[in-house]
Enzyme design. Sequence first.
Site, PDB file in Angstrom:
ATOM      1  CG  HIS A  66      -2.143  -0.825   1.058  1.00  0.00           C
ATOM      2  ND1 HIS A  66      -2.155  -2.172   1.351  1.00  0.00           N
ATOM      3  CD2 HIS A  66      -3.395  -0.532   0.618  1.00  0.00           C
ATOM      4  CE1 HIS A  66      -3.349  -2.666   1.113  1.00  0.00           C
ATOM      5  NE2 HIS A  66      -4.127  -1.695   0.666  1.00  0.00           N
TER       6      HIS A  66
ATOM      7  CE  LYS B  75      -3.918  -0.498   4.709  1.00  0.00           C
ATOM      8  NZ  LYS B  75      -5.215   0.133   5.012  1.00  0.00           N
TER       9      LYS B  75
END
Length: 271
Positions: free
Chosen positions: A157, A161
């Site tokens: 990600h 995040k």
Amino acid sequence: MSDMRLIVAGAGGRMGRALTRAIAESKGAVLAGALEAPGSELLGKDAGVLAGLPANGIELSADLWAMSKDADGILDFTVPAATIANVAIAAQRGLVHVVGTTGLSASDNAVIKSVTNRAVVVQSGNMSLGVNLLAAVVKRVAKALDESFDIEIVETHHRMKVDAPSGTALMLGQAAASGRGVSLDERAARGRDGITGARRPGDIGFASLRGGTAAGDHSVSFLGPFERLTLSHHAEDRMLFAHGALKAALWAHGKSPGHYSMADVLGLSDI
């Protein structure tokens, strides 16, 4: 049936802006409110403008109770504390609550489930069609292959995040554990560092990569004697999650109280 009136929680964030765009681009739903955290510098800003759209006259507010008076549902991709704060109000107002928040604890999930005897909640670690199909396949493969095949889940990600493993990775891990008939809490291997010893048979391993602007890549590998099988999904734009959440809200509108998942929305709950 008239358009479903939806509130976007965390409307000033990346996912909140994507949700606002998804509502504007779709039939059957209208934006009824834009929720943002108390003290945010974005309070009072126009939700449409923040989402890159023409002004829509809906200003970001921290007062969920007031904005929910005439709403039908809330799309909630925020943080655990905010989602838990929203649960009681959504249930009291009779809103469909679509929860895409990740990083929730066992006690957080217990709070969410506690209202589902009187409220409609659709909750999933990932709202995309492809990921939910992947989870169904992972469950089937895990059931077919015994513990001579090790299971490893890798997710990537963007650098911003804040939780790991991702909610999607945990959802895939739960699918694998369900296929094997074991508890993920007991078999998850989430922290490897230093001299760890040999891999424990039957563990479900997780690895999290963070960097750049990756919207979300997930792979589940089954590693057996002399062969490997890898199943994967690559998200190219978070709009796919926004449209999935909107689909979930429209599906849930008018449903009986209960705790639903995207598998229910997509007709995959029997797989």
